[in-house]
Design a protein around this motif. Structure first.
Motif, PDB file in Angstrom:
ATOM      1  N   TYR A   9       0.837  -1.204   0.000  1.00 56.23           N
ATOM      2  CA  TYR A   9       0.000   0.000   0.000  1.00 56.23           C
ATOM      3  C   TYR A   9       0.872   1.254   0.000  1.00 56.23           C
ATOM      4  O   TYR A   9       1.950   1.280   0.606  1.00 56.23           O
ATOM      5  CB  TYR A   9      -0.903   0.028   1.230  1.00 56.23           C
ATOM      6  CG  TYR A   9      -1.998  -1.005   1.239  1.00 56.23           C
ATOM      7  CD1 TYR A   9      -3.134  -0.840   0.453  1.00 56.23           C
ATOM      8  CD2 TYR A   9      -1.902  -2.125   2.050  1.00 56.23           C
ATOM      9  CE1 TYR A   9      -4.157  -1.783   0.474  1.00 56.23           C
ATOM     10  CE2 TYR A   9      -2.920  -3.084   2.084  1.00 56.23           C
ATOM     11  CZ  TYR A   9      -4.048  -2.906   1.283  1.00 56.23           C
ATOM     12  OH  TYR A   9      -5.048  -3.842   1.294  1.00 56.23           O
ATOM     13  N   ASP A  10       0.382   2.291  -0.685  1.00 59.71           N
ATOM     14  CA  ASP A  10       1.055   3.583  -0.534  1.00 59.71           C
ATOM     15  C   ASP A  10       0.440   4.312   0.664  1.00 59.71           C
ATOM     16  O   ASP A  10      -0.468   3.791   1.332  1.00 59.71           O
ATOM     17  CB  ASP A  10       1.024   4.394  -1.831  1.00 59.71           C
ATOM     18  CG  ASP A  10      -0.356   4.927  -2.218  1.00 59.71           C
ATOM     19  OD1 ASP A  10      -1.313   4.796  -1.418  1.00 59.71           O
ATOM     20  OD2 ASP A  10      -0.490   5.482  -3.323  1.00 59.71           O
ATOM     21  N   SER A  16      -6.613   5.599   3.989  1.00 63.38           N
ATOM     22  CA  SER A  16      -8.006   5.235   3.677  1.00 63.38           C
ATOM     23  C   SER A  16      -8.448   4.025   4.480  1.00 63.38           C
ATOM     24  O   SER A  16      -9.593   3.960   4.956  1.00 63.38           O
ATOM     25  CB  SER A  16      -8.146   4.945   2.180  1.00 63.38           C
ATOM     26  OG  SER A  16      -7.895   6.102   1.417  1.00 63.38           O
ATOM     27  N   LEU A  17      -7.556   3.064   4.651  1.00 66.35           N
ATOM     28  CA  LEU A  17      -7.882   1.874   5.444  1.00 66.35           C
ATOM     29  C   LEU A  17      -8.094   2.245   6.905  1.00 66.35           C
ATOM     30  O   LEU A  17      -8.956   1.669   7.584  1.00 66.35           O
ATOM     31  CB  LEU A  17      -6.776   0.836   5.313  1.00 66.35           C
ATOM     32  CG  LEU A  17      -6.589   0.205   3.929  1.00 66.35           C
ATOM     33  CD1 LEU A  17      -5.393  -0.743   3.922  1.00 66.35           C
ATOM     34  CD2 LEU A  17      -7.849  -0.531   3.499  1.00 66.35           C
ATOM     35  N   VAL A  18      -7.313   3.221   7.403  1.00 69.02           N
ATOM     36  CA  VAL A  18      -7.503   3.690   8.777  1.00 69.02           C
ATOM     37  C   VAL A  18      -8.870   4.351   8.915  1.00 69.02           C
ATOM     38  O   VAL A  18      -9.602   4.114   9.889  1.00 69.02           O
ATOM     39  CB  VAL A  18      -6.382   4.676   9.176  1.00 69.02           C
ATOM     40  CG1 VAL A  18      -6.701   5.332  10.522  1.00 69.02           C
ATOM     41  CG2 VAL A  18      -5.041   3.955   9.257  1.00 69.02           C
ATOM     42  N   PRO A  25      -3.942   3.237  13.501  1.00 63.24           N
ATOM     43  CA  PRO A  25      -2.609   3.844  13.472  1.00 63.24           C
ATOM     44  C   PRO A  25      -1.583   3.061  14.279  1.00 63.24           C
ATOM     45  O   PRO A  25      -0.430   2.926  13.875  1.00 63.24           O
ATOM     46  CB  PRO A  25      -2.841   5.239  14.052  1.00 63.24           C
ATOM     47  CG  PRO A  25      -4.264   5.548  13.692  1.00 63.24           C
ATOM     48  CD  PRO A  25      -4.984   4.240  13.833  1.00 63.24           C
ATOM     49  N   LEU A  26      -2.007   2.530  15.443  1.00 61.81           N
ATOM     50  CA  LEU A  26      -1.083   1.762  16.264  1.00 61.81           C
ATOM     51  C   LEU A  26      -0.623   0.499  15.537  1.00 61.81           C
ATOM     52  O   LEU A  26       0.563   0.140  15.576  1.00 61.81           O
ATOM     53  CB  LEU A  26      -1.744   1.391  17.595  1.00 61.81           C
ATOM     54  CG  LEU A  26      -0.875   0.601  18.585  1.00 61.81           C
ATOM     55  CD1 LEU A  26       0.386   1.379  18.940  1.00 61.81           C
ATOM     56  CD2 LEU A  26      -1.680   0.255  19.841  1.00 61.81           C
ATOM     57  N   HIS A  65      -3.776  10.011   7.659  1.00 64.75           N
ATOM     58  CA  HIS A  65      -4.188   9.613   8.999  1.00 64.75           C
ATOM     59  C   HIS A  65      -3.558   8.277   9.405  1.00 64.75           C
ATOM     60  O   HIS A  65      -3.849   7.236   8.831  1.00 64.75           O
ATOM     61  CB  HIS A  65      -5.717   9.512   9.050  1.00 64.75           C
ATOM     62  CG  HIS A  65      -6.258   9.192  10.405  1.00 64.75           C
ATOM     63  ND1 HIS A  65      -7.550   8.758  10.601  1.00 64.75           N
ATOM     64  CD2 HIS A  65      -5.704   9.246  11.649  1.00 64.75           C
ATOM     65  CE1 HIS A  65      -7.762   8.552  11.882  1.00 64.75           C
ATOM     66  NE2 HIS A  65      -6.656   8.846  12.535  1.00 64.75           N
ATOM     67  N   GLY A  66      -2.678   8.335  10.420  1.00 67.17           N
ATOM     68  CA  GLY A  66      -2.122   7.117  11.004  1.00 67.17           C
ATOM     69  C   GLY A  66      -0.920   6.530  10.305  1.00 67.17           C
ATOM     70  O   GLY A  66      -0.385   5.512  10.747  1.00 67.17           O
TER      71      GLY A  66
END
Length: 478
Positions: A9-10, A16-18, A25-26, A65-66
């Protein structure tokens, strides 16, 4: 998520997955740490993966995000964290100022989890230093990863993080991008602020940005890091649309200047020249007009500016050493750095006026030569990644300043000139050598026109996809 999935993934895709709750994020930080633990002992790209990486702060949202992110050990500063500039002179140095670049990274959701290697002061364009040793190229560990954003490039290419901070004062984003198979954009001067205390670093030569694997991430990073701040020396034209929106805009018909022969002293390897010619042919198939452009600047005039800067550089280094309470000698600097420092101290005849005049003439000549074109196409580097120690050895006592400058003339004729002029330029991983090493092709835009670079880079990425090409040494594949 498995590590083998994470590296595919980029950064924008991971964010987007987050956002939809497929990963946290963790979990991404844990994956980045696992990737680091798996490959970094072999490539030596990360100086430190922060012990507290799982608890670093960032915005809860934003385009990234994350997503875990790495900071280059030169350029933008992270308050309270070590920044040693690849040099024993700065060993243990912790700036207390947070750069606007780092603030924007956090605001975009990026989580800074570590810092990456650089050659001493980012000067060599290679990936070696006495302080941290050799950073290997994940495509072939015996080859240079390029510099000075060497650790950033090796880390992204090997899958530790999908994107990393870099900076470019004479090719330091584009060189490692070309040799490690990445996307490396050096934005227009003034596009990304160097503030609050380095607004016009190196007389405007150097800019901070990122190394990444996709044009989508490049566009999203432009949206994240672009924009003026108080105290910036000048404000350049701002885009009409976001750069992510530019990804869906048509390119139009362009007039393209093409470097069909080597510039200056460059001896372009046949495979590199063939890759540049193939890219020109592809752009012509897309409907663009190709016109050959010879070297657009005077080499002696251009390098005269750097020679004139040497006294200022020596004075600046002296001031920094004094502030650190340290001496400048062979115990704190590499042999070549000592020679460059002594050369600058003894350069009585050169002045900053000479430097500014040499670079003014360079800007004028290049500006006139490029004015008829919408974009310019060149090889990024005239050669594929060379073996480690073949050009610059940090411990070498015999390498002279003249030999160092001659090497720069041979290797970087397509690089630093656009730091002087301020034009945006991007290296794209459009080809490979017969031995499997990446070949980068550089696209240069008009000043302030990153939008056209986004369009052209998108078109080339779609026509000659590169995401499937991954180095043998990568996380999840060992």
């Amino acid at each position: 998520m498995k590590l083998s999935e994470y590296i595919d993934y980029d950064a924008t895709e991971l964010a987007s997955l987050v956002r939809v709750g497929d990963v946290t994020p963790l979990e991404l930080t844990h994956l980045a740490r696992s990737a680091h633990d798996q490959v970094n002992s072999r490539i030596n790209s990360i100086i430190e993966f922060y012990e507290d990486a799982e608890t670093v702060t960032a915005a809860n949202g934003g385009p990234f995000h994350g997503v875990p992110f790495l900071r280059k050990d030169l350029g933008a500063t992270e308050a309270g964290r070590l920044q040693e500039c690849g040099s024993r002179l700065f060993k243990g140095h912790r700036p207390q100022t947070e750069s606007y670049f780092i603030r924007r990274a956090r605001e975009s959701g990026l989580r800074i989890v570590g810092r990456t290697t650089v050659p001493e002061f980012g000067m060599s364009g290679m990936s070696e230093s006495i302080l941290h040793g050799i950073t290997g190229n994940p495509w072939n560990l015996e080859r240079s990863a390029g510099g000075s954003s060497s650790g950033a490039a090796a880390a992204v290419a090997s899958g530790i993080t999908p994107m990393a901070h870099g900076s470019d004062g004479g090719g330091s984003l584009r060189i490692p991008a070309a040799w490690c198979g990445l996307v490396g954009l050096n934005p227009s001067r003034g596009r990304v602020s160097g503030g609050p205390n380095k607004q016009d670093r190196s007389f405007g030569l150097s800019r901070d940005f990122v190394l990444c694997r996709t044009v989508g991430d490049m566009a999203a990073a432009l949206d994240t890091f672009s924009g003026p701040h108080p105290g910036d020396p000048f404000i350049i034209i701002q885009p009409h649309r976001t750069y992510m929106q530019e990804l869906s805009q048509p390119t139009g018909t362009l007039k393209v200047g093409v470097a069909m022969t080597g510039w200056g002293a460059a001896n372009v390897q046949p495979e590199v020249q063939q890759a540049a010619e193939a890219t020109a042919a592809l752009l012509e198939e897309m409907g663009h007009t190709m016109i050959e452009i010879p070297t657009p600047y005077d080499l002696n005039e251009y390098y005269k500016g750097f020679a004139a800067r040497s006294k200022y550089s020596a004075d600046s280094l002296e001031n920094e050493a004094r502030a650190l309470g340290r001496q400048i000698d062979s115990s704190t600097l590499e042999p070549l750095s000592v020679k460059l420092y002594e050369f600058g101290r003894n350069a009585q005849s050169a002045s900053l006026g000479d430097m500014f005049e040499a670079w003014r003439l360079t800007r004028f000549r290049v500006g006139e030569a490029l004015d008829p074109f919408d974009i310019l196409l060149t090889p990024t580097m005239p050669v594929v990644a060379p073996p480690n120690d073949s050009i610059y050895r940090p411990t070498s006592e015999t390498l002279s300043i003249d030999e160092y400058m001659e090497g720069a003339r041979d290797l970087f004729p397509y690089m630093g000139v656009f730091n002087v002029t301020g034009h945006p330029s991007v290296s794209l991983p459009l080809a490979q050598s017969a031995s499997g090493l990446p070949i980068g092709i550089q696209i240069v835009g008009r000043f302030g026109d990153e939008a056209t670079l986004v369009h052209v880079a998108r078109d080339l990425e779609q026509a000659r996809p590169w995401r499937h090409r991954r180095p043998p040494l990568r996380a999840g594949a060992i």
